[in-house]
Write a protein that holds these residues in place. Structure first.
Motif, PDB file in Angstrom:
ATOM      1  N   VAL A 136      12.050 -33.225 -42.123  1.00  0.00           N
ATOM      2  CA  VAL A 136      11.127 -33.493 -41.018  1.00  0.00           C
ATOM      3  C   VAL A 136      11.929 -33.733 -39.738  1.00  0.00           C
ATOM      4  CG1 VAL A 136       9.359 -35.061 -40.130  1.00  0.00           C
ATOM      5  CG2 VAL A 136       9.320 -34.374 -42.529  1.00  0.00           C
ATOM      6  N   THR A 137      13.034 -34.440 -39.847  1.00  0.00           N
ATOM      7  CA  THR A 137      13.906 -34.659 -38.685  1.00  0.00           C
ATOM      8  C   THR A 137      14.393 -33.334 -38.119  1.00  0.00           C
ATOM      9  OG1 THR A 137      14.640 -36.809 -39.527  1.00  0.00           O
ATOM     10  CG2 THR A 137      16.042 -35.745 -37.895  1.00  0.00           C
ATOM     11  N   ALA A 138      14.761 -32.416 -39.001  1.00  0.00           N
ATOM     12  CA  ALA A 138      15.227 -31.099 -38.548  1.00  0.00           C
ATOM     13  C   ALA A 138      14.115 -30.352 -37.820  1.00  0.00           C
ATOM     14  CB  ALA A 138      15.718 -30.289 -39.741  1.00  0.00           C
ATOM     15  N   GLU A 139      12.883 -30.474 -38.304  1.00  0.00           N
ATOM     16  CA  GLU A 139      11.753 -29.815 -37.640  1.00  0.00           C
ATOM     17  C   GLU A 139      11.489 -30.439 -36.276  1.00  0.00           C
ATOM     18  OE1 GLU A 139       8.712 -27.179 -36.907  1.00  0.00           O
ATOM     19  OE2 GLU A 139      10.267 -27.135 -38.459  1.00  0.00           O
ATOM     20  N   VAL A 140      11.584 -31.761 -36.183  1.00  0.00           N
ATOM     21  CA  VAL A 140      11.407 -32.443 -34.902  1.00  0.00           C
ATOM     22  C   VAL A 140      12.495 -32.000 -33.919  1.00  0.00           C
ATOM     23  CG1 VAL A 140      11.488 -34.701 -33.745  1.00  0.00           C
ATOM     24  CG2 VAL A 140      10.204 -34.434 -35.883  1.00  0.00           C
ATOM     25  N   LEU A 154       3.284 -45.909 -35.712  1.00  0.00           N
ATOM     26  CA  LEU A 154       3.089 -46.832 -36.845  1.00  0.00           C
ATOM     27  C   LEU A 154       4.369 -47.037 -37.650  1.00  0.00           C
ATOM     28  CD1 LEU A 154      -0.430 -45.678 -38.117  1.00  0.00           C
ATOM     29  CD2 LEU A 154       0.095 -47.492 -36.480  1.00  0.00           C
ATOM     30  N   SER A 155       5.002 -45.932 -38.083  1.00  0.00           N
ATOM     31  CA  SER A 155       6.261 -46.017 -38.829  1.00  0.00           C
ATOM     32  C   SER A 155       7.243 -45.042 -38.197  1.00  0.00           C
ATOM     33  CB  SER A 155       6.022 -45.671 -40.303  1.00  0.00           C
ATOM     34  OG  SER A 155       7.226 -45.749 -41.038  1.00  0.00           O
ATOM     35  N   ASP A 156       8.421 -45.499 -37.845  1.00  0.00           N
ATOM     36  CA  ASP A 156       9.369 -44.656 -37.117  1.00  0.00           C
ATOM     37  C   ASP A 156       9.967 -43.598 -38.043  1.00  0.00           C
ATOM     38  OD1 ASP A 156      10.720 -43.727 -34.953  1.00  0.00           O
ATOM     39  OD2 ASP A 156      11.996 -45.485 -34.695  1.00  0.00           O
ATOM     40  N   LEU A 157      10.372 -42.488 -37.448  1.00  0.00           N
ATOM     41  CA  LEU A 157      11.056 -41.422 -38.171  1.00  0.00           C
ATOM     42  C   LEU A 157      11.866 -40.599 -37.180  1.00  0.00           C
ATOM     43  CD1 LEU A 157       9.237 -38.707 -37.399  1.00  0.00           C
ATOM     44  CD2 LEU A 157       7.773 -39.586 -39.196  1.00  0.00           C
ATOM     45  N   ALA A 158      12.736 -39.775 -37.717  1.00  0.00           N
ATOM     46  CA  ALA A 158      13.583 -38.889 -36.892  1.00  0.00           C
ATOM     47  C   ALA A 158      14.250 -39.659 -35.757  1.00  0.00           C
ATOM     48  CB  ALA A 158      12.750 -37.731 -36.339  1.00  0.00           C
ATOM     49  N   SER A 159      14.794 -40.816 -36.080  1.00  0.00           N
ATOM     50  CA  SER A 159      15.448 -41.644 -35.077  1.00  0.00           C
ATOM     51  C   SER A 159      16.594 -40.882 -34.419  1.00  0.00           C
ATOM     52  CB  SER A 159      15.982 -42.927 -35.724  1.00  0.00           C
ATOM     53  OG  SER A 159      16.599 -43.760 -34.776  1.00  0.00           O
ATOM     54  N   GLY A 160      16.667 -40.984 -33.085  1.00  0.00           N
ATOM     55  CA  GLY A 160      17.684 -40.291 -32.332  1.00  0.00           C
ATOM     56  C   GLY A 160      17.297 -38.881 -31.944  1.00  0.00           C
ATOM     57  N   VAL A 161      16.202 -38.389 -32.510  1.00  0.00           N
ATOM     58  CA  VAL A 161      15.731 -37.040 -32.215  1.00  0.00           C
ATOM     59  C   VAL A 161      14.344 -37.091 -31.578  1.00  0.00           C
ATOM     60  CG1 VAL A 161      15.174 -34.769 -33.177  1.00  0.00           C
ATOM     61  CG2 VAL A 161      17.067 -36.099 -34.125  1.00  0.00           C
TER      62      VAL A 161
END
Length: 342
Positions: A136-140, A154-161
């Protein structure tokens, strides 16, 4: 009640019927301040032509298309979140916003990426709720390269991206849940924490905060091994029943994500209302009833309306701007509910 008339709208907005007519039909220009006042009054009294008024008032503003990827469409919380997103989009006064809301068919990387690609084909910025997977990070990151900002909510993801995170400080949420259980429990003993999945960074941070509070401030309580409920009521119900049977000295527990309905029904079935300190997340019809019945001690809730307003503002600001135009994190103060203030 009868449908509001043009005279009612004129009275509500403090202008003449002729001015309302000019705004409605666009025959002559009126001051922007006056036009907005007429529109706001129309929205507040439920005037039937509010859609036309919005078109007239905001026709010269830029048009922004925003995509939203949510989870679990049957859950009361996400239904509320979807409604508030639409209301915040309609209420935005800096641009005309079209909101496209989709739901992931599953919490797997493939299902999330499929929906992200769909949203990216139609929108200028995207916000999503989901677990933190490398795919998912790669897609972001791909979206970012295409100029499409992605926000986690609500819930963090792909931090730094990702462009930014909008939600609660989840570590503080977990500590607050632990504080409540430590204060409300009738004696020291065993306590437990449910998380949907450790892939949800928000759940993991709540668990960390929960454990750290007991370690630092209430060491006479024993925190049991964390329970994974996949945010489903059925798994949570069975796990709660097993927890109560295996640990008769249990004094409280915290459901840090979804699935609280199963825990509530289990406590009711076992006749333990008022005997356990139970904390859940979000105020829904189920948690409200449980607070009233003394099954739940406290509900920690996201201020959904504020979150959606903040999110729409940040998403529209990000379109066509540099990366530092919006903050990396926007923490909102959370709401606390007990039986005395529901």
């Amino acid at each position: 009640m009868k449908r509001p008339t043009i005279q009612d709208l004129a009275d509500a907005s403090g202008v003449s019927v002729a001015t309302v007519d000019r705004v409605l039909n666009g025959r002559h220009r009126v001051r922007e301040e006056t036009a907005r006042r007429v529109y706001n009054a129309a929205a507040s009294i439920g005037y039937h032509a509010v859609g036309l008024l919005r078109q007239r008032v905001f026709q010269d503003l830029p048009h922004h298309r925003l995509g939203f990827l949510l989870q679990r469409p049957t859950q009361s919380f996400y239904q509320t979140l979807a409604r508030e997103i639409e209301q915040a989009a309609n209420a935005n006064t800096s641009s005309r916003v079209t909101a496209q809301i989709e739901y992931a068919t599953a919490s797997t990387p493939a299902a999330i990426i499929e929906k992200l690609k769909l949203l990216a084909s139609r929108n200028q910025a995207i916000a999503l709720v989901g677990p933190d997977y490398p795919a998912v990070t790669a897609e972001v990151e791909d979206l970012k390269a295409k100029g499409i900002a992605a926000f986690s909510i609500l819930s963090d993801l792909a931090s730094g991206v990702r462009q930014g995170y909008v939600g609660l400080n989840n570590r503080k949420v977990g500590r607050t849940a632990a504080w409540m259980i430590a204060k409300a429990a009738k004696r020291s003993g065993k306590v437990a924490c449910f998380v949907g999945s450790h892939r949800y960074l928000g759940h993991e941070l709540r668990e960390i905060g929960f454990r750290s509070y007991f370690r630092e401030n209430a060491p006479d309580f024993e925190v049991l091994e964390t329970l994974i409920n996949l945010e489903t009521p059925e798994i949570t119900h069975e796990a709660t029943i097993n927890l109560l049977k295996q640990h008769p000295d249990l004094v409280g527990f915290y459901v840090s994500g979804g699935g609280m309905e199963g825990a509530i029904s289990a406590v009711r079935e076992e006749g333990l209302a008022g005997k356990l300190a139970v904390v859940v997340n979000e105020l829904t019809p189920d948690s409200r009833a449980a607070l009233a019945d003394d099954v739940v001690t406290m509900a920690i809730a996201t201020p959904v309306k504020s979150l959606c307003n903040e999110l729409i503002t940040l998403m529209t600001t990000s379109i066509g701007s540099e990366g530092d135009a919006v903050p990396g994190q926007s923490f909102l103060p959370f709401d606390i509910y007990t039986s005395e203030n529901i």
